[in-house]
Design a protein around this motif. Structure first.
Motif, mmCIF file in Angstrom:
data_model
loop_
_atom_site.group_PDB
_atom_site.id
_atom_site.type_symbol
_atom_site.label_atom_id
_atom_site.label_comp_id
_atom_site.label_asym_id
_atom_site.label_seq_id
_atom_site.Cartn_x
_atom_site.Cartn_y
_atom_site.Cartn_z
ATOM 1 N N GLY B 39 -5.417 6.110 3.752
ATOM 2 C CA GLY B 39 -6.731 5.696 4.222
ATOM 3 C C GLY B 39 -7.617 5.093 3.151
ATOM 4 N N LYS B 47 -3.913 -7.406 3.047
ATOM 5 C CA LYS B 47 -4.293 -8.421 4.044
ATOM 6 C C LYS B 47 -5.107 -9.524 3.365
ATOM 7 N N GLU B 58 -0.278 -12.201 10.748
ATOM 8 C CA GLU B 58 -0.934 -10.896 10.665
ATOM 9 C C GLU B 58 -0.152 -9.996 9.722
ATOM 10 N N VAL B 59 -0.824 -9.418 8.738
ATOM 11 C CA VAL B 59 -0.172 -8.477 7.824
ATOM 12 C C VAL B 59 -0.326 -7.069 8.385
ATOM 13 N N THR B 60 0.792 -6.419 8.660
ATOM 14 C CA THR B 60 0.764 -5.068 9.223
ATOM 15 C C THR B 60 1.443 -4.100 8.255
ATOM 16 N N SER B 61 1.222 -2.831 8.485
ATOM 17 C CA SER B 61 1.750 -1.815 7.567
ATOM 18 C C SER B 61 3.280 -1.802 7.555
ATOM 19 N N THR B 63 5.112 0.601 6.407
ATOM 20 C CA THR B 63 5.545 1.967 6.094
ATOM 21 C C THR B 63 6.965 2.256 6.590
ATOM 22 N N PHE B 64 7.266 1.871 7.828
ATOM 23 C CA PHE B 64 8.568 2.253 8.373
ATOM 24 C C PHE B 64 9.714 1.379 7.917
ATOM 25 N N THR B 65 9.468 0.090 7.835
ATOM 26 C CA THR B 65 10.566 -0.791 7.423
ATOM 27 C C THR B 65 10.586 -0.994 5.912
ATOM 28 N N LEU B 66 9.589 -0.516 5.219
ATOM 29 C CA LEU B 66 9.482 -0.535 3.754
ATOM 30 C C LEU B 66 9.071 -1.877 3.151
ATOM 31 N N VAL B 67 9.567 -2.975 3.717
ATOM 32 C CA VAL B 67 9.233 -4.279 3.153
ATOM 33 C C VAL B 67 8.918 -5.261 4.274
ATOM 34 N N HIS B 68 7.805 -5.939 4.188
ATOM 35 C CA HIS B 68 7.522 -7.076 5.062
ATOM 36 C C HIS B 68 7.423 -8.318 4.188
ATOM 37 N N GLU B 69 7.953 -9.403 4.705
ATOM 38 C CA GLU B 69 8.020 -10.643 3.947
ATOM 39 C C GLU B 69 7.195 -11.694 4.677
ATOM 40 N N ASP B 81 6.034 -0.957 0.769
ATOM 41 C CA ASP B 81 5.329 0.308 0.989
ATOM 42 C C ASP B 81 6.300 1.452 0.706
ATOM 43 N N TYR B 83 5.665 4.701 0.708
ATOM 44 C CA TYR B 83 5.161 5.968 1.226
ATOM 45 C C TYR B 83 6.284 6.961 1.544
#
Lengths: 340, 140
Positions: B39, B47, B58-61, B63-69, B81, B83
């Motif tokens: 938080g 973003k 759109e930049v989203t979290s 956390t689950f997939t670890l990497v967004h490109e 991420d 986490y």
């Protein structure tokens, strides 16, 4: 037509055999949740290593459970995205290898698209299209309008955290176990959903997008100011806020687009309060509700094999040169990016 | 713009603008290492970085997939991420080094998990959320 499906996009190693896109002959998910629990979270390194260790036996088990030899399989499908690159690679390459060696067609499947259509596979209610489809899981929160299998448009999606991620992170703030969804759901049973007025972000903004990051932060601030609050009340009030937004946007989309069928899939769609509230809203509005069965909600390979049947019938096999697409979205047109 | 003076932001939009200014200056190979609790506003800052790079998606979290490109901007942006990870070894197992020497800019949430792997040139940013929506951003 029997399809063998393989799924390794995130933490689950999964394989399944599905006949004609509807009859699930086997559905093996080597759930790693128990393995991860001591760490307080899913540990992807273990997941990735486990995919390699488990994939052969999971595929063999799926064939065995379906009482099918590889000769009786008509196609081999695997998830090619979105997901974690190192995990996707394992499932995709194993599926390509099996297909190539056995001389069977290979089909590359979009994981999110498989979630979208999963309520149809078991319900055998394909006449129900068009439908408004909510995909809600740890990694995704997407509202789509599907007019035929493989033909859909995205109406909206989360602009920050997925709903399932919010459940897990709020569970962490409350020192509850992992995964957060079931823990919060169970504690919410003994709590008052109206005890705390957490924000319903973007509920009335007219869009079909979602936002759960602010809700997570609201819970954080609330806990700082009220360290002695009842956990049950926090869980129930938080869950109610998430469910209100998910259900509210979904039924509004159905009304706006004059669609008579609503579907929900993905891990969060198993949540009891969500099912109860969506069910009540749909009944009141005369909407048909299709829920993916629990076995198809968490990550699984039956949905991969299910969608592959339709994709193979309509678009033909994928090229063996097809590579992983870790950051692929749902796609605007269906069977997205197949030949890119 | 990189300053050693802490900056306080008072809204999501201000945090975003801070990230946007940083994004405009990022060069190929830059690593932005983010530190901060749940938080704190790490995703909001990323973003902004994306906006500064001219990325419209759109930049989203992650956390689950670890990497967004994200492509389509002045440079590709790799949004990592950590986490869900516990150790640098786990980060290596998911191929973190490819993102530390990437063909674009890389922003890493929960960088505290891979302290020993961070390049010396990483832009280290700590975000702390205090009450009343104020975020303190410190760049080292």
């Amino acid at each position: 037509m029997k399809i063998l499906g393989v799924e390794t996009s995130c933490d689950e190693t999964a394989a399944a055999v599905v006949s004609n896109g509807t009859e699930i002959l086997s559905n093996v998910v080597s759930s790693q949740v128990a393995l991860h629990r001591p760490y307080g979270g899913v540990v992807p390194e273990l997941a990735s290593r486990n995919h390699l260790r488990l994939i052969d036996s999971v595929v063999e088990q799926a064939l065995f459970d379906a009482r099918a030899s590889i000769d009786e399989i008509d196609g081999v499908a695997a998830t090619y995205g979105p997901g974690l690159a190192s995990s996707l690679l394992i499932g995709l390459n194993v599926a390509k290898g099996i297909a190539f060696a056995a001389g069977k067609p290979f089909v590359a499947i979009n994981h999110v698209e498989a979630h979208l259509y999963s309520p149809l596979f078991a319900n055998a209610a394909r006449g129900a299209l068009p439908m408004i489809s909510l995909i809600v899981s740890g990694g995704h929160t997407i509202l789509a309008h599907a007019t035929a299998i493989g033909t859909h448009e995205i109406l909206g999606q989360t602009v920050d955290d997925a709903a399932g991620e919010a459940f897990d992170k709020v569970a962490k703030l409350l020192d509850l176990g992992y995964p957060g969804g079931p823990e919060i759901q169970n504690r919410a049973e003994n709590g008052n959903p109206r005890a705390i007025d957490f924000p319903r972000s973007m509920l009335h903004d007219g869009s079909y997008d979602f936002s759960f990051s602010g809700l997570k932060t609201s819970v954080l601030y609330f806990l700082r100011k009220n360290p002695r609050s009842r956990t049950g009340d926090v869980c129930a009030s938080f869950q109610e806020a998430v469910v209100d937004v998910l259900v509210g946007k979904t039924v509004r989309a159905a009304a706006d687009l004059r669609v008579k069928t609503v579907s929900a899939s993905g891990g969060v769609s198993i949540n009891r309060r969500f099912r109860e509230k969506l069910g009540a809203e749909c009944a009141q509005r005369g909407l048909q509700l299709l829920l993916a069965p629990a076995a198809l909600c968490a990550d699984n390979a039956a949905m991969i094999a299910g969608l592959a049947y339709y994709q193979l019938s309509r678009s033909g096999p994928s090229d063996f040169s097809m590579e992983i697409a870790p950051s692929m979205g749902l796609g605007a047109g269906g069977f997205s990016c197949q030949h890119s | 713009m990189i300053t050693s003076q802490p900056v306080d932001t008072h809204s999501f939009e201000e945090t975003l603008r801070f990230g946007e200014r940083l994004g405009r200056e990022l060069q190929r190979g830059d690593v932005v290492a983010l530190f901060g609790d749940l938080g704190a506003g790490k995703t909001a800052l990323v973003k902004g970085i994306a906006r500064g790079l001219g990325i419209t998606q759109e930049v989203t979290s992650p956390t689950f997939t670890l990497v967004h490109e994200y492509t389509g901007g002045r440079l590709p942006l790799f949004h990592v991420d950590l986490y869900r990870l516990d150790s640098p070894e786990q980060a290596l197992a998911i191929g973190i080094e490819e993102y530390l020497n990437g063909p674009g800019a890389t922003a890493i949430e929960w960088s505290e998990k891979i302290e020993s792997l961070l390049p010396a040139t990483a832009i280290r940013i700590r975000i702390t959320a205090s009450d009343n929506n104020v975020r303190r951003i410190e760049v080292a």
